[in-house]
Design a protein around this motif. Structure first.
Motif, short mmCIF file in Angstrom:
data_model
loop_
_atom_site.label_atom_id
_atom_site.label_comp_id
_atom_site.label_asym_id
_atom_site.label_seq_id
_atom_site.Cartn_x
_atom_site.Cartn_y
_atom_site.Cartn_z
N ARG A 1 0.60 -1.35 -0.10
CA ARG A 1 -0.10 -0.28 -0.19
C ARG A 1 1.15 1.30 -0.17
O ARG A 1 1.63 1.51 1.02
CB ARG A 1 -1.07 0.69 1.48
CG ARG A 1 -1.75 0.92 1.58
CD ARG A 1 -2.67 0.61 2.86
NE ARG A 1 -2.14 0.27 3.61
CZ ARG A 1 -1.53 1.12 5.32
NH1 ARG A 1 -1.68 2.53 4.16
NH2 ARG A 1 -0.93 0.34 5.59
N GLY A 2 0.68 1.49 -1.07
CA GLY A 2 1.44 3.58 -1.22
C GLY A 2 3.05 3.05 -1.13
O GLY A 2 3.61 4.44 -1.44
N ALA B 1 2.89 10.12 -2.64
CA ALA B 1 3.11 11.67 -2.42
C ALA B 1 1.39 11.42 -1.42
O ALA B 1 0.38 10.39 -1.67
CB ALA B 1 2.49 12.92 -3.48
N GLY B 2 1.40 11.77 -0.62
CA GLY B 2 -0.12 10.96 -0.03
C GLY B 2 0.18 9.39 1.43
O GLY B 2 -0.88 9.82 2.02
N ALA B 3 1.54 9.35 1.00
CA ALA B 3 1.17 7.71 1.81
C ALA B 3 1.63 7.21 2.92
O ALA B 3 2.64 8.87 3.73
CB ALA B 3 2.18 6.75 0.76
N MET B 4 0.52 6.80 4.15
CA MET B 4 1.38 6.22 5.25
C MET B 4 1.48 4.70 4.94
O MET B 4 0.27 3.93 4.89
CB MET B 4 0.23 6.52 6.10
CG MET B 4 0.55 8.59 6.26
SD MET B 4 -1.01 8.82 7.47
CE MET B 4 -0.65 8.21 8.85
N THR B 5 2.97 4.62 5.14
CA THR B 5 2.43 3.05 5.14
C THR B 5 3.95 2.43 5.52
O THR B 5 4.67 3.04 6.31
CB THR B 5 3.07 2.77 3.15
OG1 THR B 5 2.89 1.11 3.48
CG2 THR B 5 4.70 2.99 2.88
N THR B 6 4.25 1.42 5.62
CA THR B 6 4.95 0.61 6.71
C THR B 6 5.80 -0.50 5.26
O THR B 6 5.07 -1.03 4.07
CB THR B 6 4.77 -0.37 7.77
OG1 THR B 6 3.97 -1.08 7.27
CG2 THR B 6 4.21 0.46 8.75
N ILE B 7 7.21 -0.78 5.19
CA ILE B 7 7.77 -1.63 4.57
C ILE B 7 8.26 -2.75 5.77
O ILE B 7 8.78 -2.09 7.32
CB ILE B 7 9.37 -0.86 4.17
CG1 ILE B 7 9.29 0.64 3.36
CG2 ILE B 7 10.17 -1.77 2.96
CD1 ILE B 7 9.92 1.83 3.16
N THR C 1 6.34 7.64 5.88
CA THR C 1 5.56 8.98 5.50
C THR C 1 5.94 9.73 4.39
O THR C 1 6.97 9.87 4.33
CB THR C 1 4.72 9.44 6.29
OG1 THR C 1 5.75 10.34 6.47
CG2 THR C 1 4.54 8.60 7.55
N SER C 2 5.19 10.06 3.46
CA SER C 2 5.46 11.44 2.38
C SER C 2 4.38 12.31 1.78
O SER C 2 3.08 11.42 1.41
CB SER C 2 6.37 10.54 1.04
OG SER C 2 6.69 11.67 0.99
N THR C 3 4.34 13.50 1.98
CA THR C 3 3.90 14.16 1.53
C THR C 3 4.17 15.03 0.11
O THR C 3 3.07 14.46 -0.69
CB THR C 3 3.68 15.71 2.22
OG1 THR C 3 4.02 15.79 3.61
CG2 THR C 3 2.70 16.31 1.50
#
Ligand code: MN
Length: 319
Positions: free
Chosen positions: A160-161, A193-199, A241-243
């Motif tokens: 996701r993201g 852009a806009g992602a809030m995710t985890t690796i 996270t990334s804007t």
């Protein structure tokens, strides 16, 4: 690429202590490669206090810059070189007979075994950008043969993201076909852009993240192009996270168990390993390092050894 420092400092690396999770910015050193029209590279490994991340022992980011890369034949020992171009193309020739163009999206993996030599030349005045990394071969790799692999079909990884490419090793079950000699990961990942995710990460690995473009936060730390963010061991996942969106290179691996001595283009286990490799290259090199065809005998001479024994330097304890 080569470490073309005319006065390379020695880097002797003690086996790491297991750090647990940390978030430490390793600032790059600007290193000129080559002569008058030299390339500038940003070097984040080896770093004072953090010589290795897993078996990853060297990380240069070059470009984007308009330049002419002319790196004449030079030797390597004890490592794999990982060339990951982002822009431009480079002609790679080596002593196992390879003569290929190196292009973005391709993994170019050269394994030195006990000794190999190669050259790298770009078209004149071309825009170049990319990464050059070294992976140390583990102790007991004496029988590993010199080799070159080019991988154009690397597996994708997506969550996701975030999506990207597993360049070397394995990320969350997605495995690169490239040959490796210790458990590790190297992956280029694009964060939306806009992602809030985890690796997902391996808890027993140590990891680090380098930004190739954009900005993001990694484990709560704001990160942009320049430093390598060292993350230590003991993480099951990495919150990101990334804007704006970002592209990163994730590297990691099992903390390297052996002491390493690195000097110029050689990775060894002792001062004497380095002295021997240097003497054999200077003597004519062919027996150990082979010949790179097409250069009419031109090659890069080894710099003089520093007037001291290369002595180990302790990995700094995390603060
Ligand atoms: Mn090289």
């Amino acid at each position: 690429m080569s470490n073309l420092d005319v006065r390379p400092t020695e880097t002797a690396c003690h086996a790491p202590e297991h750090s647990g999770p940390v978030a430490e910015f390793l600032q790059p050193r600007e290193v000129p490669l080559g002569g008058i029209r030299s390339m500038q590279v940003k070097r984040t490994l080896p770093h004072r206090g953090v010589p290795t991340v897993g078996a990853w022992c060297f990380l240069d980011q070059f470009g984007p810059q308009r330049t002419t890369m002319t790196v004449l034949p030079h030797p390597h020992t004890g490592l794999q070189t990982v060339t990951w171009p982002l822009q431009g193309e480079i002609r790679h020739r080596d002593s196992v007979g390879s003569d290929v163009m190196v292009r973005p999206g391709q993994l170019n993996l050269m394994t030195s075994g006990p000794g190999i030599s190669h050259s790298e030349v770009s078209p004149p005045e071309s825009m170049l950008d990319g990464l050059q990394l070294w992976v140390a071969l583990p102790t007991g790799s004496d029988s590993v043969a010199p080799a070159f692999q080019q991988h154009v079909d690397l597996p994708g990884y997506e969550t996701r993201g975030l999506r990207g490419t597993v360049v070397l090793g394995e990320l969350a079950g997605t495995r690169s076909p490239a040959t490796t000699y210790s458990p590790l990961v190297g992956a280029q990942l694009d964060v939306d852009a806009g992602a809030m995710t985890t690796i997902p990460l391996r808890r027993d690995f140590e990891h680090a993240v380098l930004v190739l473009g954009g900005t993001l936060t990694v484990a709560g730390a704001p990160l942009e192009s320049g430093p390598l963010l060292y993350l230590g061991t003991g993480r099951d996942e990495l919150p990101v996270t990334s804007t704006t969106g970002a592209t990163i290179f994730l590297l990691g691996g099992e903390p390297f168990p052996d002491d390493l001595v690195m000097w110029w283009n050689f990775v060894g286990r002792s001062h004497d390993d380095i002295v021997t490799a240097r003497e054999e290259w200077e003597r004519d090199g062919q027996h150990r390092f082979g010949v790179v065809a097409g250069h009419g005998g031109e090659r890069i001479p080894a710099p003089p050894m520093p007037p001291l024994r290369l002595t180990p330097r302790r990995r700094r304890r995390p603060t």
